[in-house]
Design a protein around this motif. Structure first.
Motif, PDB file in Angstrom:
ATOM      1  N   GLN A  51      56.078  35.198  29.624  1.00 34.68           N
ATOM      2  CA  GLN A  51      54.710  35.118  30.151  1.00 34.68           C
ATOM      3  C   GLN A  51      53.750  34.540  29.112  1.00 34.68           C
ATOM      4  O   GLN A  51      52.890  33.709  29.425  1.00 34.68           O
ATOM      5  CB  GLN A  51      54.241  36.502  30.587  1.00 34.68           C
ATOM      6  CG  GLN A  51      54.989  37.068  31.777  1.00 34.68           C
ATOM      7  CD  GLN A  51      54.739  38.547  31.975  1.00 34.68           C
ATOM      8  OE1 GLN A  51      53.993  39.179  31.213  1.00 34.68           O
ATOM      9  NE2 GLN A  51      55.361  39.128  32.995  1.00 34.68           N
ATOM     10  N   TYR A  74      40.542  32.923  34.072  1.00 33.18           N
ATOM     11  CA  TYR A  74      41.418  33.871  34.771  1.00 33.18           C
ATOM     12  C   TYR A  74      40.587  34.845  35.599  1.00 33.18           C
ATOM     13  O   TYR A  74      40.882  35.099  36.780  1.00 33.18           O
ATOM     14  CB  TYR A  74      42.299  34.631  33.775  1.00 33.18           C
ATOM     15  CG  TYR A  74      42.882  35.895  34.350  1.00 33.18           C
ATOM     16  CD1 TYR A  74      43.950  35.847  35.244  1.00 33.18           C
ATOM     17  CD2 TYR A  74      42.345  37.155  34.022  1.00 33.18           C
ATOM     18  CE1 TYR A  74      44.472  37.030  35.799  1.00 33.18           C
ATOM     19  CE2 TYR A  74      42.861  38.317  34.565  1.00 33.18           C
ATOM     20  CZ  TYR A  74      43.913  38.246  35.446  1.00 33.18           C
ATOM     21  OH  TYR A  74      44.427  39.393  36.000  1.00 33.18           O
ATOM     22  N   ASP A  83      45.117  32.296  46.562  1.00 38.79           N
ATOM     23  CA  ASP A  83      46.149  32.467  45.543  1.00 38.79           C
ATOM     24  C   ASP A  83      45.528  32.351  44.151  1.00 38.79           C
ATOM     25  O   ASP A  83      44.949  31.315  43.808  1.00 38.79           O
ATOM     26  CB  ASP A  83      47.238  31.410  45.734  1.00 38.79           C
ATOM     27  CG  ASP A  83      48.432  31.630  44.827  1.00 38.79           C
ATOM     28  OD1 ASP A  83      48.266  31.477  43.599  1.00 38.79           O
ATOM     29  OD2 ASP A  83      49.523  31.926  45.336  1.00 38.79           O
ATOM     30  N   THR A  84      45.661  33.389  43.353  1.00 37.74           N
ATOM     31  CA  THR A  84      45.010  33.414  42.033  1.00 37.74           C
ATOM     32  C   THR A  84      45.539  32.331  41.107  1.00 37.74           C
ATOM     33  O   THR A  84      44.766  31.699  40.373  1.00 37.74           O
ATOM     34  CB  THR A  84      45.204  34.795  41.368  1.00 37.74           C
ATOM     35  OG1 THR A  84      44.716  35.803  42.242  1.00 37.74           O
ATOM     36  CG2 THR A  84      44.438  34.876  40.064  1.00 37.74           C
ATOM     37  N   SER A  85      46.848  32.084  41.125  1.00 38.07           N
ATOM     38  CA  SER A  85      47.413  31.060  40.238  1.00 38.07           C
ATOM     39  C   SER A  85      46.928  29.664  40.636  1.00 38.07           C
ATOM     40  O   SER A  85      46.636  28.830  39.769  1.00 38.07           O
ATOM     41  CB  SER A  85      48.942  31.116  40.246  1.00 38.07           C
ATOM     42  OG  SER A  85      49.464  30.915  41.544  1.00 38.07           O
ATOM     43  N   GLU A  86      46.807  29.397  41.945  1.00 29.71           N
ATOM     44  CA  GLU A  86      46.277  28.106  42.406  1.00 29.71           C
ATOM     45  C   GLU A  86      44.800  27.980  42.045  1.00 29.71           C
ATOM     46  O   GLU A  86      44.325  26.905  41.674  1.00 29.71           O
ATOM     47  CB  GLU A  86      46.461  27.954  43.920  1.00 29.71           C
ATOM     48  CG  GLU A  86      47.904  27.874  44.379  1.00 29.71           C
ATOM     49  CD  GLU A  86      48.564  26.539  44.070  1.00 29.71           C
ATOM     50  OE1 GLU A  86      47.942  25.684  43.422  1.00 29.71           O
ATOM     51  OE2 GLU A  86      49.731  26.377  44.462  1.00 29.71           O
ATOM     52  N   GLU A 195      53.771  27.279  34.905  1.00 30.08           N
ATOM     53  CA  GLU A 195      54.009  28.472  35.711  1.00 30.08           C
ATOM     54  C   GLU A 195      52.781  29.374  35.673  1.00 30.08           C
ATOM     55  O   GLU A 195      52.778  30.425  35.016  1.00 30.08           O
ATOM     56  CB  GLU A 195      55.244  29.207  35.184  1.00 30.08           C
ATOM     57  CG  GLU A 195      56.515  28.363  35.271  1.00 30.08           C
ATOM     58  CD  GLU A 195      57.645  28.912  34.431  1.00 30.08           C
ATOM     59  OE1 GLU A 195      58.710  29.215  35.001  1.00 30.08           O
ATOM     60  OE2 GLU A 195      57.463  29.044  33.201  1.00 30.08           O
ATOM     61  N   ASN A 197      51.691  31.370  37.746  1.00 26.60           N
ATOM     62  CA  ASN A 197      51.951  32.721  38.248  1.00 26.60           C
ATOM     63  C   ASN A 197      52.334  33.670  37.101  1.00 26.60           C
ATOM     64  O   ASN A 197      51.961  34.851  37.110  1.00 26.60           O
ATOM     65  CB  ASN A 197      53.080  32.693  39.292  1.00 26.60           C
ATOM     66  CG  ASN A 197      54.374  32.089  38.752  1.00 26.60           C
ATOM     67  OD1 ASN A 197      54.367  30.982  38.212  1.00 26.60           O
ATOM     68  ND2 ASN A 197      55.493  32.783  38.907  1.00 26.60           N
ATOM     69  N   LEU A 198      53.042  33.132  36.081  1.00 29.64           N
ATOM     70  CA  LEU A 198      53.380  33.953  34.924  1.00 29.64           C
ATOM     71  C   LEU A 198      52.160  34.220  34.045  1.00 29.64           C
ATOM     72  O   LEU A 198      52.063  35.259  33.395  1.00 29.64           O
ATOM     73  CB  LEU A 198      54.471  33.272  34.083  1.00 29.64           C
ATOM     74  CG  LEU A 198      55.843  33.107  34.767  1.00 29.64           C
ATOM     75  CD1 LEU A 198      56.829  32.419  33.829  1.00 29.64           C
ATOM     76  CD2 LEU A 198      56.384  34.463  35.211  1.00 29.64           C
ATOM     77  N   ILE A 200      49.166  34.650  35.269  1.00 33.10           N
ATOM     78  CA  ILE A 200      48.473  35.735  35.974  1.00 33.10           C
ATOM     79  C   ILE A 200      49.131  37.076  35.660  1.00 33.10           C
ATOM     80  O   ILE A 200      48.463  38.076  35.406  1.00 33.10           O
ATOM     81  CB  ILE A 200      48.492  35.480  37.508  1.00 33.10           C
ATOM     82  CG1 ILE A 200      47.849  34.126  37.834  1.00 33.10           C
ATOM     83  CG2 ILE A 200      47.780  36.608  38.227  1.00 33.10           C
ATOM     84  CD1 ILE A 200      46.449  33.919  37.303  1.00 33.10           C
ATOM     85  N   GLU A 201      50.471  37.078  35.628  1.00 37.28           N
ATOM     86  CA  GLU A 201      51.196  38.314  35.294  1.00 37.28           C
ATOM     87  C   GLU A 201      50.881  38.754  33.860  1.00 37.28           C
ATOM     88  O   GLU A 201      50.742  39.956  33.588  1.00 37.28           O
ATOM     89  CB  GLU A 201      52.695  38.079  35.433  1.00 37.28           C
ATOM     90  CG  GLU A 201      53.178  37.937  36.871  1.00 37.28           C
ATOM     91  CD  GLU A 201      54.663  37.629  36.953  1.00 37.28           C
ATOM     92  OE1 GLU A 201      55.371  37.802  35.933  1.00 37.28           O
ATOM     93  OE2 GLU A 201      55.125  37.214  38.025  1.00 37.28           O
TER      94      GLU A 201
END
Length: 205
Positions: A51, A74, A83-86, A195, A197-198, A200-201
């Protein structure tokens, strides 16, 4: 502000990728990391390490963005619906220095920041010298008439190294372009796999 002037390509070797897809990247010659311990065998990364690397890649791609500033993007991405990552990718691509880079008015994201800082760019006819300025859909970005003869600009506009993405229109005769729409991840021509999405994680731990 994060400083990475002389060693801006060192991040490529640290992450093991050619982050901007440039032929001069040192990772093309030496894939191992920088420094005296760079050739040590790397341990299998943890979930946290994966991440973190994803965050460093995305943050590093856009040049000298500070950690505090990136965290703000962020937080804004989380606040927005969808979608948070988008949302995060869309916010980063709306930065004025990123748009100037996408329009091929400059060769690198670092020169884009400097180009905007020095007042060479107009947004809807008004000079804007803030690299983090958020461009809106439909905004027209123009290189100032006095700046159109700069060799760097001419060379970048004629370079076959990159293509202008679909969400941006550019007239190279006028050195003017418009930001058509906020892109999604698959629209953005990243030279390496991103990535978000990672990312965001990483921040939501």
């Amino acid at each position: 502000m994060t400083k990475r002037i002389q060693s801006k390509y060192k991040i490529n070797r640290r992450l093991g990728v050619n982050l901007w897809g440039r032929p001069k990247s040192p990772v093309n010659a030496r894939e191992y990391g920088p420094g005296q311990h760079g050739q040590r065998r790397r341990n299998k990364p943890t979930d946290f390490g994966i991440q973190l690397m994803a965050k460093q890649k995305l943050k590093g791609y856009y040049g000298n963005i500070s950690e505090k500033q990136f965290r703000r993007y962020y937080n804004e991405a989380v606040r927005r619906s969808g979608d948070t990552s988008e949302n995060l990718v869309g916010l980063l691509e709306r930065r004025l220095d990123a748009v100037v880079y996408r329009m091929k008015f400059v060769p690198t994201v670092f020169s884009a920041r400097q180009f905007v800082n020095h007042g060479h760019v107009l947004v809807n006819g008004k000079r804007v010298n803030i690299p983090s300025y958020m461009v809106k859909e439909g905004d027209v970005i123009t290189v100032r008439e006095k700046s159109r003869g700069i060799p760097m600009v001419i060379e970048a506009a004629n370079s076959p190294e990159r293509d202008v993405p679909d969400y941006i229109n550019v007239d190279f005769n006028k050195l003017e372009g418009s930001f058509q729409r906020t892109p999604i991840l698959e629209d953005v021509p990243y030279p390496v796999q991103m990535e978000p999405n990672l990312v965001i994680e990483f921040y939501s731990r």
